[in-house]
Scaffold this active site. Structure first.
Site, PDB file in Angstrom:
ATOM      1  N   ARG A 166     -43.463  16.096  -6.416  1.00  0.00           N
ATOM      2  CA  ARG A 166     -44.502  14.866  -6.173  1.00  0.00           C
ATOM      3  C   ARG A 166     -45.568  15.218  -7.061  1.00  0.00           C
ATOM      4  O   ARG A 166     -46.769  15.005  -6.866  1.00  0.00           O
ATOM      5  CB  ARG A 166     -44.908  14.728  -4.874  1.00  0.00           C
ATOM      6  CG  ARG A 166     -44.185  14.648  -3.782  1.00  0.00           C
ATOM      7  CD  ARG A 166     -43.423  13.314  -3.620  1.00  0.00           C
ATOM      8  NE  ARG A 166     -42.252  13.360  -3.062  1.00  0.00           N
ATOM      9  CZ  ARG A 166     -42.021  12.715  -1.999  1.00  0.00           C
ATOM     10  NH1 ARG A 166     -42.953  12.281  -1.062  1.00  0.00           N
ATOM     11  NH2 ARG A 166     -40.917  12.614  -1.371  1.00  0.00           N
ATOM     12  N   SER A 242     -44.971   8.968   3.316  1.00  0.00           N
ATOM     13  CA  SER A 242     -45.488  10.262   3.699  1.00  0.00           C
ATOM     14  C   SER A 242     -46.950  10.096   3.271  1.00  0.00           C
ATOM     15  O   SER A 242     -47.384   9.911   2.231  1.00  0.00           O
ATOM     16  CB  SER A 242     -44.942  11.235   2.636  1.00  0.00           C
ATOM     17  OG  SER A 242     -43.472  11.252   3.240  1.00  0.00           O
ATOM     18  N   GLU A 338     -50.964  12.866   0.194  1.00  0.00           N
ATOM     19  CA  GLU A 338     -50.183  12.332  -1.167  1.00  0.00           C
ATOM     20  C   GLU A 338     -50.601  11.064  -1.457  1.00  0.00           C
ATOM     21  O   GLU A 338     -50.587  10.837  -2.747  1.00  0.00           O
ATOM     22  CB  GLU A 338     -48.700  12.267  -0.547  1.00  0.00           C
ATOM     23  CG  GLU A 338     -47.799  11.573  -1.593  1.00  0.00           C
ATOM     24  CD  GLU A 338     -46.231  11.972  -1.539  1.00  0.00           C
ATOM     25  OE1 GLU A 338     -45.783  11.371  -0.269  1.00  0.00           O
ATOM     26  OE2 GLU A 338     -45.818  11.979  -2.461  1.00  0.00           O
TER      27      GLU A 338
HETATM   28  N1  EPU Z   1     -40.351  16.786  11.274  1.00  0.00           N
HETATM   29  C1  EPU Z   1     -40.785  16.998  12.551  1.00  0.00           C
HETATM   30  N2  EPU Z   1     -41.502  16.058  13.061  1.00  0.00           N
HETATM   31  C2  EPU Z   1     -41.536  14.775  12.645  1.00  0.00           C
HETATM   32  C3  EPU Z   1     -41.257  14.729  11.180  1.00  0.00           C
HETATM   33  C4  EPU Z   1     -40.386  15.722  10.657  1.00  0.00           C
HETATM   34  O1  EPU Z   1     -40.547  18.011  13.285  1.00  0.00           O
HETATM   35  O2  EPU Z   1     -42.479  13.819  12.982  1.00  0.00           O
HETATM   36  C5  EPU Z   1     -39.524  17.901  10.566  1.00  0.00           C
HETATM   37  C6  EPU Z   1     -37.977  18.019  11.196  1.00  0.00           C
HETATM   38  O3  EPU Z   1     -37.772  19.268  11.378  1.00  0.00           O
HETATM   39  C7  EPU Z   1     -37.164  17.629  10.120  1.00  0.00           C
HETATM   40  C8  EPU Z   1     -38.063  18.089   8.941  1.00  0.00           C
HETATM   41  O4  EPU Z   1     -39.326  17.794   9.226  1.00  0.00           O
HETATM   42  O5  EPU Z   1     -36.073  18.107   9.836  1.00  0.00           O
HETATM   43  C9  EPU Z   1     -38.007  17.083   7.448  1.00  0.00           C
HETATM   44  O6  EPU Z   1     -38.159  15.768   8.113  1.00  0.00           O
HETATM   45  P1  EPU Z   1     -37.786  14.617   6.840  1.00  0.00           P
HETATM   46  O7  EPU Z   1     -36.170  14.907   6.737  1.00  0.00           O
HETATM   47  O8  EPU Z   1     -37.954  13.259   7.864  1.00  0.00           O
HETATM   48  O9  EPU Z   1     -38.566  14.882   5.717  1.00  0.00           O
HETATM   49  P2  EPU Z   1     -39.984  15.161   5.461  1.00  0.00           P
HETATM   50  O10 EPU Z   1     -40.122  16.635   4.714  1.00  0.00           O
HETATM   51  O11 EPU Z   1     -40.847  14.822   6.700  1.00  0.00           O
HETATM   52  C10 EPU Z   1     -39.798  14.555   2.935  1.00  0.00           C
HETATM   53  C11 EPU Z   1     -40.401  13.169   2.064  1.00  0.00           C
HETATM   54  C12 EPU Z   1     -40.000  11.789   2.435  1.00  0.00           C
HETATM   55  C13 EPU Z   1     -38.634  11.731   2.358  1.00  0.00           C
HETATM   56  C14 EPU Z   1     -37.754  12.733   3.097  1.00  0.00           C
HETATM   57  C15 EPU Z   1     -36.327  12.839   3.012  1.00  0.00           C
HETATM   58  C16 EPU Z   1     -42.562  14.345   1.599  1.00  0.00           C
HETATM   59  C17 EPU Z   1     -44.105  14.567   1.400  1.00  0.00           C
HETATM   60  N3  EPU Z   1     -42.130  13.305   1.971  1.00  0.00           N
HETATM   61  O12 EPU Z   1     -40.277  14.054   4.388  1.00  0.00           O
HETATM   62  O13 EPU Z   1     -40.566  10.839   1.259  1.00  0.00           O
HETATM   63  O14 EPU Z   1     -37.936  10.340   2.555  1.00  0.00           O
HETATM   64  O15 EPU Z   1     -38.458  14.214   2.855  1.00  0.00           O
HETATM   65  O16 EPU Z   1     -36.122  13.481   1.653  1.00  0.00           O
HETATM   66  O17 EPU Z   1     -41.828  15.204   0.629  1.00  0.00           O
HETATM   67  C18 EPU Z   1     -42.338   9.574   1.104  1.00  0.00           C
HETATM   68  O18 EPU Z   1     -42.842  10.238   0.171  1.00  0.00           O
HETATM   69  O19 EPU Z   1     -43.043   8.509   1.316  1.00  0.00           O
HETATM   70  C19 EPU Z   1     -41.499   9.986   1.795  1.00  0.00           C
HETATM   71  C20 EPU Z   1     -40.991   9.153   3.006  1.00  0.00           C
END
Ligand code: EPU
Length: 342
Positions: A166, A242, A338
């Site tokens: 990012r 995010s 972000e």
């Molecule tokens: N999780 C929780 N609770 C929550 C959300 C997430 O426990 O409410 C934990 C879970 O263990 C889950 C892990 O976090 O397995 C990862 O969650 P998720 O796959 O939803 O991904 P993220 O790390 O929360 C990132 C990006 C997203 C992108 C997803 C999928 C960043 C800041 N965000 O989110 O990007 O869609 O991965 O690759 O890196 C965005 O930038 O607007 C965005 C949505």
């Protein structure tokens, strides 16, 4: 070029914040942008300038007393087609997902996992957007820009852009200095699905899609459905995706936390660093689904802050600070937004 004075920004930020700008300038060609910049320099105009895309990563805290610039450059061109690769130059004002759909319709592969990310092509090259195991930088070769101080054109190689998670040089040393006008992508004629990100294989199986015979359209559809289930549609509920980046911590910090929280999800970044999902940290602090006035934390993904209706930028900022305090107190980790605060 179109100029709108005393412009409402409601339609220009996905958080749905009702702020105003002194003027909004939209340009359709590189030359229009260059002449705007040069006239401004000649007139000695030093009022604030802010270049936006579709406003999907912005939080307006107050009215903007200056000029908002927006690109409507929407041309695209195949610049080369050699062996397995096609090289395409895309105008910064094209919607990101419009480009992904167009690429797949043209049988150019690579962008499937980046389906449905909000925003425009220009911002993708600044933000290095990423999702489900892919990042824009994996496909970007060059970025064409205009210097907002001189109006001169400058080309950056992907290496010069300094891409990271990012992150790019356009968010640091060169912040606000260059407007991206076109992005050069390299895509493949062969479909090589990336399925390793947690949840993709399960989602494919649930839909009866067989991994061996998987098509790019099926993968795109699956990614779109995963996103829709987790992330709110800004047309229905104001948000900027995010709100925080996932913190990257030193291995020792991770080891300390793992002892106290054995179930903490994590991804190894390199030998010394570990990434921890901010959504998990926020959920552990009890914020998921909670609200503070009209600002809230989305019930299906704690990393997303939402405008439940009529929230101001400051309301969202206060919620952000309350969450940061709680995460810092409980885990000793400083969450970084972000989203850009304006
Ligand atoms: N999780 C929780 N609770 C929550 C959300 C997430 O426990 O409410 C934990 C879970 O263990 C889950 C892990 O976090 O397995 C990862 O969650 P998720 O796959 O939803 O991904 P993220 O790390 O929360 C990132 C990006 C997203 C992108 C997803 C999928 C960043 C800041 N965000 O989110 O990007 O869609 O991965 O690759 O890196 C965005 O930038 O607007 C965005 C949505």
């Amino acid at each position: 070029m179109t100029i709108e004075k005393d412009c409402s920004l409601l339609g220009h930020n996905t958080f749905g914040i009702d702020a105003k700008a002194r003027q909004l300038v939209e340009y359709h060609t590189v030359e229009e942008l260059q002449s705007f910049v040069r006239q401004r320099a000649q007139a000695g105009d030093t009022t604030p300038l802010l270049h936006i895309g579709s406003g999907s990563n912005l939080l307006f805290l107050r009215d903007f007393d200056g000029t908002i610039l927006h690109s409507c450059i929407r041309d695209f061109k195949v610049t080369a087609d050699e062996g397995d690769y096609v090289y395409v130059r895309i105008g910064a004002g094209i919607g990101w997902d419009e480009w992904v759909q167009y690429a797949l319709d043209s049988h150019w592969y690579g962008l499937e996992n980046l389906s449905l990310i909000p925003g425009e092509v220009g911002a993708s090259a600044i933000q290095n957007i990423g999702a489900y195991g892919s990042e824009a930088k994996d496909f970007i070769l060059f970025v064409d820009t205009v210097d907002l101080q001189t109006g001169d054109i400058r080309h950056f190689t992907a290496e010069e852009c300094g891409y990271g998670y990012r992150d790019s040089i356009f968010k640091h040393e060169l912040r606000g200095r260059y407007a991206v006008t076109h992005v050069h992508f390299r895509l493949s004629h062969s479909f090589r699905p990336r399925l390793d990100y947690g949840g993709i294989r399960r989602a494919l199986a649930e839909r009866g899609f067989d991994e061996v015979n998987l098509t790019a359209a099926q993968l795109r559809q699956t990614i779109i459905e995963i996103r829709r289930a987790k992330l709110p549609d800004p047309k229905e509920l104001g948000n900027a995706g995010s709100f925080f980046t996932n913190p990257i911590v030193e291995q020792q910090t991770y080891e300390r936390l793992k002892t106290a929280f054995p179930d903490m999800p994590h991804y190894e970044v390199d030998e010394r660093h570990v990434k921890i999902p901010a959504g998990w940290l926020i959920e552990q602090c009890g914020w998921k689904g909670r609200s503070q006035g009209a600002a809230g934390v989305y019930e299906h993904q704690a990393l997303v802050l939402v405008n439940r209706g009529g929230a101001s930028g400051k309301d969202i900022q206060q919620l952000c600070e309350a969450i940061q305090n709680d995460v810092e107190t409980r885990f000793g980790i400083a969450l970084k937004p972000e989203v850009n605060f304006i």
